[in-house]
Write a protein that holds these residues in place. Structure first.
Motif, mmCIF file in Angstrom:
data_model
loop_
_atom_site.group_PDB
_atom_site.id
_atom_site.type_symbol
_atom_site.label_atom_id
_atom_site.label_comp_id
_atom_site.label_asym_id
_atom_site.label_seq_id
_atom_site.Cartn_x
_atom_site.Cartn_y
_atom_site.Cartn_z
ATOM 1 N N VAL A 95 0.844 -1.198 0.219
ATOM 2 C CA VAL A 95 -0.011 -0.054 -0.037
ATOM 3 C C VAL A 95 1.038 1.083 -0.023
ATOM 4 N N ALA A 96 0.734 2.088 -0.958
ATOM 5 C CA ALA A 96 1.414 3.293 -1.028
ATOM 6 C C ALA A 96 0.998 4.237 -0.036
ATOM 7 N N SER A 97 2.061 4.986 0.386
ATOM 8 C CA SER A 97 1.730 6.200 1.490
ATOM 9 C C SER A 97 2.608 7.294 1.091
ATOM 10 N N LEU A 98 1.987 8.257 1.268
ATOM 11 C CA LEU A 98 2.585 9.837 1.187
ATOM 12 C C LEU A 98 2.873 10.506 2.518
ATOM 13 N N SER A 99 4.013 10.951 2.437
ATOM 14 C CA SER A 99 4.579 11.999 3.549
ATOM 15 C C SER A 99 3.712 13.198 3.284
ATOM 16 N N PHE A 100 3.663 14.020 4.610
ATOM 17 C CA PHE A 100 2.965 15.238 4.612
ATOM 18 C C PHE A 100 3.969 16.281 3.782
ATOM 19 N N HIS A 101 4.949 16.208 3.638
ATOM 20 C CA HIS A 101 5.723 16.939 2.850
ATOM 21 C C HIS A 101 5.423 16.784 1.218
ATOM 22 N N CYS A 102 5.136 15.601 0.750
ATOM 23 C CA CYS A 102 4.679 15.165 -0.404
ATOM 24 C C CYS A 102 3.286 15.472 -0.685
ATOM 25 N N LEU A 103 2.645 15.627 0.113
ATOM 26 C CA LEU A 103 1.145 16.232 -0.048
ATOM 27 C C LEU A 103 1.360 17.855 -0.291
ATOM 28 N N LEU A 104 1.932 18.411 0.524
ATOM 29 C CA LEU A 104 2.208 19.959 0.260
ATOM 30 C C LEU A 104 2.697 20.174 -1.039
ATOM 31 N N GLU A 105 3.717 19.392 -1.614
ATOM 32 C CA GLU A 105 4.211 19.391 -3.009
ATOM 33 C C GLU A 105 2.995 19.039 -3.948
ATOM 34 N N LEU A 106 2.176 18.109 -3.744
ATOM 35 C CA LEU A 106 1.260 17.844 -4.622
ATOM 36 C C LEU A 106 0.099 19.138 -4.718
ATOM 37 N N ARG A 107 0.002 19.580 -3.817
ATOM 38 C CA ARG A 107 -1.029 20.801 -3.525
ATOM 39 C C ARG A 107 -0.495 22.163 -4.266
ATOM 40 N N GLN A 108 0.849 22.397 -4.168
ATOM 41 C CA GLN A 108 1.345 23.425 -4.847
ATOM 42 C C GLN A 108 1.314 23.017 -6.506
ATOM 43 N N CYS A 109 1.624 21.836 -6.711
ATOM 44 C CA CYS A 109 1.725 21.185 -8.287
ATOM 45 C C CYS A 109 0.194 21.692 -8.823
ATOM 46 N N LEU A 110 -0.664 21.343 -8.178
ATOM 47 C CA LEU A 110 -2.176 21.601 -8.661
ATOM 48 C C LEU A 110 -2.519 22.786 -8.577
ATOM 49 N N GLN A 111 -2.010 23.707 -7.856
ATOM 50 C CA GLN A 111 -2.439 25.085 -7.788
ATOM 51 C C GLN A 111 -1.780 25.900 -8.860
ATOM 52 N N GLN A 112 -0.406 25.364 -8.996
ATOM 53 C CA GLN A 112 0.759 26.631 -9.907
ATOM 54 C C GLN A 112 0.669 25.943 -11.093
ATOM 55 N N GLY A 113 0.497 24.380 -11.205
ATOM 56 C CA GLY A 113 0.840 23.795 -12.388
ATOM 57 C C GLY A 113 0.051 23.498 -13.517
ATOM 58 N N ALA A 114 0.441 22.872 -14.495
ATOM 59 C CA ALA A 114 -0.275 22.556 -15.733
ATOM 60 C C ALA A 114 -1.128 21.725 -15.446
ATOM 61 N N VAL A 115 -2.574 21.630 -15.247
ATOM 62 C CA VAL A 115 -3.538 20.694 -14.796
ATOM 63 C C VAL A 115 -4.729 20.523 -16.152
ATOM 64 N N ILE A 116 -4.710 19.474 -16.708
ATOM 65 C CA ILE A 116 -5.530 19.124 -17.874
ATOM 66 C C ILE A 116 -6.378 18.250 -17.576
ATOM 67 N N MET A 117 -7.740 18.539 -17.254
ATOM 68 C CA MET A 117 -8.724 17.351 -17.090
ATOM 69 C C MET A 117 -9.574 17.154 -18.206
ATOM 70 N N ASP A 118 -9.773 15.862 -18.629
ATOM 71 C CA ASP A 118 -10.897 15.418 -19.673
ATOM 72 C C ASP A 118 -10.194 15.850 -20.944
ATOM 73 N N LEU A 119 -8.781 15.505 -21.049
ATOM 74 C CA LEU A 119 -8.383 15.764 -22.516
ATOM 75 C C LEU A 119 -8.780 14.772 -23.463
ATOM 76 N N GLU A 120 -9.091 15.309 -24.636
ATOM 77 C CA GLU A 120 -9.494 14.453 -25.608
ATOM 78 C C GLU A 120 -8.233 14.173 -26.676
ATOM 79 N N ALA A 121 -7.795 12.932 -26.179
ATOM 80 C CA ALA A 121 -6.451 12.678 -27.053
ATOM 81 C C ALA A 121 -6.212 11.299 -27.379
ATOM 82 N N GLU A 122 -5.850 10.679 -28.441
ATOM 83 C CA GLU A 122 -5.787 9.335 -28.687
ATOM 84 C C GLU A 122 -4.508 8.481 -28.615
#
Length: 158
Positions: A95-122
């Motif tokens: 079972v994979a687990s994340l540290s608190f530091h990794c969760l903070l980095e994930l939040r930062q990536c989602l807030q400032q990064g390139a997030v593409i949802m429902d991309l229609e690509a083949e």
């Protein structure tokens, strides 16, 4: 009913006929009919039903003879499996687990990064092009580095 009372209309009487024209009925009977083709396009466009998923994590490595290659480091089917160091085989699922530091980095990536949802690509090429374009738009990548990043992402995966 609000059309029957003159108090709700500030002394102005509204007849039932003119008032009924503004009433909207919501339900299956009054929805505009869609053709079968429109329904098929809507279903094909966004399918949010749960499905099996396989995820792998690859790492870009320098081979020594001035060549780069992608090699698989971990994968997730239901549990995480890592490549064992030196043995080049898969370790035991866990079972994979994340540290608190990794969760903070994930939040930062989602807030400032390139997030593409429902991309229609083949294919991978169109996905990579969309991702790199989004990275340029969000100022994560300089436009002059676009070609080098595309080349690295499209290298052969083994």
């Amino acid at each position: 009913h609000r059309f029957d009372s003159a108090q709700g209309n500030m002394g102005k009487k509204v007849s039932s006929k003119s008032g009924m024209a503004s009433v909207v009925y919501v339900g299956k009977k009054e929805k505009p009919k869609k053709s079968k083709k429109q329904d098929a396009v809507a279903k094909r466009k966004y399918d949010h039903s749960p499905h099996e998923m396989f995820v792998e994590m690859d790492e870009l490595q320098f081979t020594g003879d001035s060549e780069w290659k992608w090699s698989e480091r971990a994968r997730w089917i239901k549990f995480e499996e890592d490549v064992e160091e030196g043995a080049e085989r898969w370790g035991r699922p866990h079972v994979a687990s994340l540290s608190f530091h990794c969760l903070l980095e994930l939040r930062q990536c989602l807030q400032q990064g390139a997030v593409i949802m429902d991309l229609e690509a083949e294919d991978l090429t169109s996905i990579v092009n969309h991702v790199v374009d989004q990275m340029v738009i969000t100022d994560q990548l300089e436009p002059e580095n676009r070609g080098a990043v595309l080349q690295a992402l499209l290298l052969k995966h083994r």
